[in-house]
Design a protein around this motif. Structure first.
Motif, mmCIF file in Angstrom:
data_model
loop_
_atom_site.group_PDB
_atom_site.id
_atom_site.type_symbol
_atom_site.label_atom_id
_atom_site.label_comp_id
_atom_site.label_asym_id
_atom_site.label_seq_id
_atom_site.Cartn_x
_atom_site.Cartn_y
_atom_site.Cartn_z
ATOM 1 N N TRP A 7 0.839 -1.192 0.000
ATOM 2 C CA TRP A 7 0.000 0.000 0.000
ATOM 3 C C TRP A 7 0.876 1.245 0.000
ATOM 4 O O TRP A 7 0.656 2.178 -0.777
ATOM 5 N N SER A 8 1.878 1.266 0.858
ATOM 6 C CA SER A 8 2.774 2.415 0.939
ATOM 7 C C SER A 8 3.540 2.626 -0.364
ATOM 8 O O SER A 8 3.762 3.765 -0.788
ATOM 9 N N LEU A 9 3.947 1.524 -0.996
ATOM 10 C CA LEU A 9 4.678 1.631 -2.258
ATOM 11 C C LEU A 9 3.829 2.317 -3.321
ATOM 12 O O LEU A 9 4.280 3.274 -3.965
ATOM 13 N N TRP A 10 2.604 1.864 -3.514
ATOM 14 C CA TRP A 10 1.762 2.435 -4.574
ATOM 15 C C TRP A 10 1.322 3.858 -4.252
ATOM 16 O O TRP A 10 1.295 4.713 -5.141
ATOM 17 N N ILE A 11 1.010 4.130 -2.998
ATOM 18 C CA ILE A 11 0.657 5.500 -2.612
ATOM 19 C C ILE A 11 1.867 6.418 -2.806
ATOM 20 O O ILE A 11 1.743 7.537 -3.319
ATOM 21 N N GLY A 12 3.049 5.950 -2.396
ATOM 22 C CA GLY A 12 4.260 6.744 -2.549
ATOM 23 C C GLY A 12 4.578 7.041 -4.004
ATOM 24 O O GLY A 12 4.921 8.175 -4.356
ATOM 25 N N LEU A 13 4.450 6.026 -4.852
ATOM 26 C CA LEU A 13 4.693 6.259 -6.281
ATOM 27 C C LEU A 13 3.679 7.244 -6.859
ATOM 28 O O LEU A 13 4.036 8.117 -7.659
ATOM 29 N N GLY A 14 2.441 7.109 -6.452
ATOM 30 C CA GLY A 14 1.415 8.044 -6.922
ATOM 31 C C GLY A 14 1.698 9.471 -6.490
ATOM 32 O O GLY A 14 1.551 10.416 -7.279
ATOM 33 N N LEU A 15 2.119 9.632 -5.250
ATOM 34 C CA LEU A 15 2.426 10.975 -4.755
ATOM 35 C C LEU A 15 3.661 11.561 -5.437
ATOM 36 O O LEU A 15 3.720 12.776 -5.675
ATOM 37 N N VAL A 16 4.624 10.737 -5.768
ATOM 38 C CA VAL A 16 5.801 11.234 -6.485
ATOM 39 C C VAL A 16 5.396 11.695 -7.886
ATOM 40 O O VAL A 16 5.870 12.733 -8.371
ATOM 41 N N VAL A 17 4.516 10.946 -8.531
ATOM 42 C CA VAL A 17 4.018 11.366 -9.852
ATOM 43 C C VAL A 17 3.276 12.695 -9.730
ATOM 44 O O VAL A 17 3.465 13.596 -10.558
ATOM 45 N N VAL A 18 2.453 12.833 -8.703
ATOM 46 C CA VAL A 18 1.738 14.098 -8.482
ATOM 47 C C VAL A 18 2.737 15.231 -8.242
ATOM 48 O O VAL A 18 2.552 16.342 -8.748
ATOM 49 N N ALA A 19 3.791 14.948 -7.498
ATOM 50 C CA ALA A 19 4.801 15.976 -7.226
ATOM 51 C C ALA A 19 5.491 16.417 -8.509
ATOM 52 O O ALA A 19 5.704 17.619 -8.721
ATOM 53 N N VAL A 20 5.833 15.469 -9.367
ATOM 54 C CA VAL A 20 6.495 15.825 -10.626
ATOM 55 C C VAL A 20 5.564 16.639 -11.507
ATOM 56 O O VAL A 20 5.960 17.666 -12.075
ATOM 57 N N VAL A 32 5.989 20.212 -3.272
ATOM 58 C CA VAL A 32 6.797 19.975 -2.074
ATOM 59 C C VAL A 32 6.066 19.058 -1.105
ATOM 60 O O VAL A 32 6.639 18.085 -0.585
ATOM 61 N N ILE A 33 4.801 19.329 -0.857
ATOM 62 C CA ILE A 33 4.022 18.508 0.083
ATOM 63 C C ILE A 33 3.860 17.091 -0.453
ATOM 64 O O ILE A 33 4.069 16.110 0.274
ATOM 65 N N ALA A 34 3.483 16.958 -1.709
ATOM 66 C CA ALA A 34 3.309 15.629 -2.291
ATOM 67 C C ALA A 34 4.635 14.875 -2.342
ATOM 68 O O ALA A 34 4.680 13.663 -2.092
ATOM 69 N N GLY A 35 5.708 15.562 -2.652
ATOM 70 C CA GLY A 35 7.021 14.917 -2.686
ATOM 71 C C GLY A 35 7.456 14.431 -1.319
ATOM 72 O O GLY A 35 7.998 13.330 -1.184
ATOM 73 N N ALA A 36 7.221 15.246 -0.293
ATOM 74 C CA ALA A 36 7.597 14.848 1.065
ATOM 75 C C ALA A 36 6.779 13.647 1.526
ATOM 76 O O ALA A 36 7.324 12.669 2.064
ATOM 77 N N LEU A 37 5.479 13.687 1.305
ATOM 78 C CA LEU A 37 4.627 12.560 1.699
ATOM 79 C C LEU A 37 4.945 11.310 0.881
ATOM 80 O O LEU A 37 4.935 10.194 1.407
ATOM 81 N N GLY A 38 5.243 11.496 -0.400
ATOM 82 C CA GLY A 38 5.637 10.363 -1.237
ATOM 83 C C GLY A 38 6.943 9.745 -0.776
ATOM 84 O O GLY A 38 7.085 8.525 -0.761
ATOM 85 N N GLY A 39 7.884 10.577 -0.397
ATOM 86 C CA GLY A 39 9.153 10.071 0.122
ATOM 87 C C GLY A 39 8.978 9.285 1.412
ATOM 88 O O GLY A 39 9.604 8.235 1.601
ATOM 89 N N ILE A 40 8.119 9.772 2.285
ATOM 90 C CA ILE A 40 7.840 9.056 3.534
ATOM 91 C C ILE A 40 7.196 7.707 3.237
ATOM 92 O O ILE A 40 7.566 6.676 3.818
ATOM 93 N N LEU A 42 7.381 5.919 0.465
ATOM 94 C CA LEU A 42 8.344 5.018 -0.161
ATOM 95 C C LEU A 42 9.356 4.496 0.855
ATOM 96 O O LEU A 42 9.768 3.336 0.789
ATOM 97 N N THR A 43 9.736 5.323 1.803
ATOM 98 C CA THR A 43 10.641 4.889 2.865
ATOM 99 C C THR A 43 9.996 3.801 3.708
ATOM 100 O O THR A 43 10.638 2.800 4.060
ATOM 101 N N MET A 44 8.714 3.972 4.023
ATOM 102 C CA MET A 44 7.990 2.944 4.771
ATOM 103 C C MET A 44 7.965 1.628 4.004
ATOM 104 O O MET A 44 8.136 0.549 4.587
ATOM 105 N N ALA A 45 7.768 1.689 2.705
ATOM 106 C CA ALA A 45 7.729 0.484 1.879
ATOM 107 C C ALA A 45 9.088 -0.216 1.875
ATOM 108 O O ALA A 45 9.161 -1.445 1.973
ATOM 109 N N VAL A 46 10.155 0.551 1.768
ATOM 110 C CA VAL A 46 11.502 -0.034 1.757
ATOM 111 C C VAL A 46 11.824 -0.678 3.100
ATOM 112 O O VAL A 46 12.361 -1.792 3.153
ATOM 113 N N VAL A 47 11.492 0.005 4.185
ATOM 114 C CA VAL A 47 11.751 -0.552 5.515
ATOM 115 C C VAL A 47 10.961 -1.842 5.704
ATOM 116 O O VAL A 47 11.478 -2.832 6.242
#
Length: 74
Positions: A7-20, A32-40, A42-47
């Protein structure tokens, strides 16, 4: 990877696309907000992926240890 990790992976990727897309459209605060939330996210998914991989490795080590002990006992 657990359900939360996926879930975190797909939400993070979606937010990164929105940020771009937001940065292309010059919506910098949204980017900035979407990128920060997307990074968080994606970090959760990696962990989560690392945690699950370490758990599987531990199970393999235990199984190998039991297998060696059984072979030596015979």
């Amino acid at each position: 990877m657990s359900g939360l990790g996926r879930w975190s992976l797909w939400i993070g990727l979606g937010l990164v696309v929105v940020a771009v897309l937001s940065s292309v459209l010059s919506l910098i605060p949204v980017a900035v907000i979407a990128g920060a939330l997307g990074g968080i996210a994606l970090t959760m998914a990696v962990v989560d992926a690392i945690y699950n991989a370490l758990g599987r490795a531990e199970l393999r080590r235990r199984a190998d240890k039991v297998k060696r002990e059984r072979e030596q006992g015979r």
